[in-house]
Scaffold this active site. Structure first.
Site, mmCIF file in Angstrom:
data_model
loop_
_atom_site.group_PDB
_atom_site.id
_atom_site.type_symbol
_atom_site.label_atom_id
_atom_site.label_comp_id
_atom_site.label_asym_id
_atom_site.label_seq_id
_atom_site.Cartn_x
_atom_site.Cartn_y
_atom_site.Cartn_z
ATOM 1 N N GLU A 167 0.802 -1.232 0.000
ATOM 2 C CA GLU A 167 0.000 0.000 0.000
ATOM 3 C C GLU A 167 0.833 1.280 0.000
ATOM 4 O OE1 GLU A 167 -2.842 -0.350 3.187
ATOM 5 O OE2 GLU A 167 -3.509 -2.318 2.520
ATOM 6 N N ASN A 210 2.005 -5.227 -3.079
ATOM 7 C CA ASN A 210 0.602 -5.538 -2.765
ATOM 8 C C ASN A 210 -0.171 -4.246 -2.511
ATOM 9 O OD1 ASN A 210 -1.358 -7.686 -2.039
ATOM 10 N ND2 ASN A 210 -1.240 -6.833 0.033
ATOM 11 N N HIS A 247 -10.601 -5.957 -2.092
ATOM 12 C CA HIS A 247 -11.655 -5.716 -1.100
ATOM 13 C C HIS A 247 -12.781 -4.993 -1.848
ATOM 14 C CE1 HIS A 247 -9.201 -6.985 2.233
ATOM 15 N NE2 HIS A 247 -8.241 -6.153 1.883
ATOM 16 N N GLU A 275 -6.384 -10.571 -0.984
ATOM 17 C CA GLU A 275 -7.171 -10.302 0.239
ATOM 18 C C GLU A 275 -8.659 -10.236 -0.076
ATOM 19 O OE1 GLU A 275 -5.681 -6.905 2.385
ATOM 20 O OE2 GLU A 275 -3.595 -7.450 2.017
ATOM 21 N N ASP A 277 -12.441 -10.092 -0.428
ATOM 22 C CA ASP A 277 -13.730 -10.148 0.278
ATOM 23 C C ASP A 277 -14.682 -9.213 -0.465
ATOM 24 O OD1 ASP A 277 -12.753 -7.676 1.267
ATOM 25 O OD2 ASP A 277 -12.360 -8.478 3.252
HETATM 26 O O1 9MR Z 1 -7.474 -7.876 8.646
HETATM 27 C C1 9MR Z 1 -6.532 -7.048 9.251
HETATM 28 C C2 9MR Z 1 -7.085 -6.538 10.544
HETATM 29 O O2 9MR Z 1 -7.202 -7.591 11.471
HETATM 30 C C3 9MR Z 1 -6.153 -5.466 11.037
HETATM 31 O O3 9MR Z 1 -6.107 -5.303 12.300
HETATM 32 C C4 9MR Z 1 -5.967 -4.379 10.024
HETATM 33 C C5 9MR Z 1 -5.087 -3.253 10.512
HETATM 34 O O4 9MR Z 1 -4.796 -2.336 9.554
HETATM 35 O O5 9MR Z 1 -5.374 -4.981 8.895
HETATM 36 C C6 9MR Z 1 -6.211 -5.908 8.318
HETATM 37 O O6 9MR Z 1 -5.620 -6.427 7.167
HETATM 38 C C7 9MR Z 1 -5.305 -5.467 6.173
HETATM 39 C C8 9MR Z 1 -4.127 -5.991 5.423
HETATM 40 O O7 9MR Z 1 -3.073 -6.263 6.299
HETATM 41 C C9 9MR Z 1 -3.686 -5.018 4.355
HETATM 42 N N1 9MR Z 1 -4.769 -4.633 3.491
HETATM 43 C C10 9MR Z 1 -5.983 -4.218 4.153
HETATM 44 C C11 9MR Z 1 -6.425 -5.271 5.151
HETATM 45 C C12 9MR Z 1 -7.762 -4.890 5.761
HETATM 46 O O8 9MR Z 1 -7.651 -3.733 6.503
#
Ligand code: 9MR
Length: 490
Positions: A167, A210, A247, A275, A277
Site C-alpha cells: 500500500e 501488494n 476488497h 485479500e 472479500d
Molecule cells: O485484517 C486485518 C485486521 O485484522 C487489522 O487489524 C488491520 C489493521 O490495519 O489490517 C487488516 O488487514 C489489512 C491488510 O493487512 C492489508 N490490506 C488491508 C487489510 C484490511 O484492513
C-alpha cells in the site's frame, strides 16, 4: 490430530490425481482434441490445484485453537497469509527486539498440514510501531534494511511469496506514492531499495508489491503501480509478483479486472488476488472475480481475507465464503464450481481469456468498487469525539471482541449497531484498564484523555441504516479485558 493428517493426505492425493488429469487434458489439447474436465474436486484448495493455482486465506494465530475454524482451514485452503502476525508492530515492537512467536505458530500449523505461506508484510505504513516514524532518514534506512533482513532470514525457506511493500500508492487520484514515514524521509527510492534488500536476503521467495483499489485498469492508482512495475522490470529491480487485494463492494470486481491482471502479467510478473472479500458475498461477484484470475495464466492464486463472516475485518458486511457458523454460503459453491470448470483450460505461459493487453479499455464506473476501503488508520487524528450525543441523536449499541492477543498486546474489534432509527455518526467510549494503551485504530478516529478512550466514526462509516452494523478495530498494549462500552449515535 489423526483427522488432520488424513485430510492432508486426501488433499495431496487429489492434487496428484488432478495434476495427472491436467496432463492428459494438455495432451488432448495438443492433439487438437476438445478436452473434457476432470472429476470435480470437493474443496477450494484441490479445485484450484487442478489448474496449478492455490486457494488461500488469512489466518490469525488466535483462531488456530478453534477446532471449528481449523477444520475448515485444513479442509479447504492450501495457502495461508498471517492476518497480522508478520507485521512490523508485532515482529519488531521495539527497535532490534524481534517477536516471531505468533507468526511461528501459523508457520508450524501450515507445515503440519501441507499448506504454503504468503508473508505479509515487510514494509507498510500501518501497524508500524511508533519508534519507526521517529527516526532520522539515515536511521530509518538502516532500520528498514534490518527489519527486512531479520524477518526474511527468520522465515527463510518457509515463505512462498512476500508482500515486500504494501500500500505505497495514494488514493487521491494522483497516481503518486502516498505520504508515509518511508516516503517522506527516504523518497520514491524506498520501494526499490526494499525489493533489492529482500532479494539479497532470500533469492528463492517471490517478491510482491501488494495494494488495494488497483483492480480497475483506468484508475490513476492502478496506472501508477503499473508504471512502477514496468520501470522495475526494465531496470532489473527484483520484483516477481503483484498482489491485488480485491476488497470489493457488493458490485464485485470492476469489469476491467481481467484486463488489469493480464496487463500486469504481460510485464513479466505473476499476479495474485491476495485479500479477497466482497460486501454481502454475492455468488456472481465472487465467480466473476475468480474467473478473471482463471483466465490469466500468470494469475497464480487467490486468497480470501478470512474464512467465516465472523472472522472478517469487515464482518458487518458478511463478505466471506462461510457464514459465522462455518456453513458454506452460495458464494462458496460458485467459487468451487468456477475453479472446477477451469480444469485444464488455462495453459502455458501466456495469457488466455482474450484480453486486450496494452490498451486502455475496460474503463468501468468507479462506483463498482466504492466501499472498498482498507483499514485506513487514523491514529493521531483528533476530532470532536468527546462531545456528547447531540439532540436528536439516534441510539446505537456497541459490542467488543478480542480478535488476537499475544504477550504484551492484543487486537480488539468493536461492532456498532444502530437502533431502530438511522444514525449519521457514532461515538464509542470506554475506560482502559491498568496497563492498557491503544496504539492504533482503524475504521474510526481515536481520541484519548487519560484512560478514557473515545473512538468516533471515520468519514465513510458513520451512516448506518436502522439495525445496520459496522466495525472498527484497534491494537493495544497490555492484556485484553472486556470493556464496558458506551455508544452514542448522532
Ligand atoms: O485484517 C486485518 C485486521 O485484522 C487489522 O487489524 C488491520 C489493521 O490495519 O489490517 C487488516 O488487514 C489489512 C491488510 O493487512 C492489508 N490490506 C488491508 C487489510 C484490511 O484492513
Amino acid at each position: 490430530m489423526a483427522w488432520f493428517k488424513r485430510d492432508t493426505r486426501r488433499r495431496a492425493t487429489a492434487a496428484t490425481i488432478a495434476g495427472a488429469a491436467a496432463g492428459v487434458a494438455l495432451a488432448l489439447l495438443g492433439m487438437g482434441t476438445f478436452a473434457t474436465h476432470a472429476a470435480a474436486a470437493g474443496s477450494l484448495g484441490s479445485a484450484a490445484a487442478q489448474s496449478g493455482r492455490y486457494f488461500g486465506t488469512a489466518v490469525p494465530t488466535a483462531k488456530l485453537g478453534d477446532p471449528a475454524y481449523s477444520t475448515i482451514l485444513d479442509r479447504e485452503f492450501g495457502m495461508i497469509t498471517p492476518e497480522n502476525e508478520m507485521k512490523w508492530d508485532t515482529t519488531e515492537p521495539s527497535r532490534g527486539s524481534f517477536n516471531f512467536g505468533p507468526a511461528d505458530q501459523i508457520v508450524s500449523h501450515a507445515a503440519a498440514h501441507g499448506q504454503k505461506m504468503r508473508g505479509h508484510t515487510l514494509v507498510w505504513y500501518q501497524q508500524l510501531p511508533g519508534w519507526v516514524s521517529g527516526l532520522s532518514a539515515s536511521d530509518l534506512q538502516s532500520a528498514m534494511d534490518n527489519h527486512i533482513t531479520q524477518e526474511m532470514t527468520h522465515f527463510k525457506g518457509k515463505i512462498y511469496a512476500w508482500d515486500v511493500v504494501n500500500e505505497a500508492f495514494a488514493d487521491d487520484g494522483s497516481g503518486q506514492h502516498r505520504s508515509s514515514p518511508f516516503q517522506d524521509k527516504l523518497g520514491n527510492g524506498f520501494i526499490e531499495h526494499a525489493f533489492r534488500t529482500a532479494r539479497s536476503v532470500d533469492a528463492n521467495a517471490k517478491l510482491c508489491y501488494n495494494d488495494y483499489n488497483i483492480e480497475n485498469w483506468t484508475d490513476a492508482k492502478t496506472q501508477g503501480v503499473y508504471n512502477m512495475v514496468k520501470d522495475f522490470k526494465s531496470r532489473g529491480v527484483p520484483i516477481d509478483c503483484v498482489g491485488f487485494q480485491s476488497h470489493f463492494g457488493a458490485g464485485g470486481p470492476p469489469s476491467s479486472f481481467q484486463t488489469t491482471l493480464s496487463n500486469f502479467a504481460a510485464l513479466g510478473v505473476d499476479v495474485q488476488i491476495t485479500e479477497l472479500d466482497i460486501a454481502q458475498a454475492p455468488a456472481s461477484a465472487y465467480a466473476n472475480t475468480v474467473n478473471a484470475c482463471l483466465h490469466v495464466a500468470r494469475c497464480t492464486g487467490i486468497t480470501v481475507w478470512g474464512i467465516r463472516d465472523s472472522d472478517s475485518w469487515r464482518s458487518g458486511d458478511n463478505p466471506l465464503l462461510f457464514d459465522s457458523s462455518g456453513n458454506p454460503k452460495p458464494a462458496y459453491t460458485s467459487v468451487l464450481n468456477a475453479l472446477n470448470a477451469a480444469t485444464g483450460t488455462t495453459t502455458g505461459g501466456t495469457t488466455d481469456g482474450g484480453t486486450t493487453s496494452g490498451t486502455t479499455n475496460g474503463g468501468t464506473t468507479s462506483g463498482t468498487t466504492s466501499g472498498t476501503t482498507d483499514g485506513g488508520t487514523t491514529s493521531g487524528t483528533t476530532d470532536g469525539g468527546s462531545s456528547t450525543g447531540g439532540a436528536g441523536g439516534g441510539a446505537c449499541t456497541a459490542t467488543y471482541s478480542t480478535t488476537n492477543s499475544w504477550s504484551g498486546g492484543y487486537q480488539g474489534e468493536v461492532k456498532i449497531t444502530a437502533g431502530s432509527a438511522a444514525i449519521s455518526g457514532w461515538t464509542v467510549r470506554w475506560t482502559l484498564s491498568g496497563g492498557q494503551s491503544i496504539t492504533q485504530v482503524w475504521n474510526g478516529t481515536l481520541t484519548t484523555s487519560g484512560s478514557t478512550t473515545t473512538v468516533a466514526n471515520a468519514s465513510y462509516n458513520g451512516s448506518l441504516q436502522p439495525a445496520a452494523s459496522t466495525t472498527f478495530g484497534f491494537l493495544a498494549n497490555g492484556s485484553p479485558s472486556t470493556p464496558s462500552l458506551t455508544c452514542t449515535g448522532s
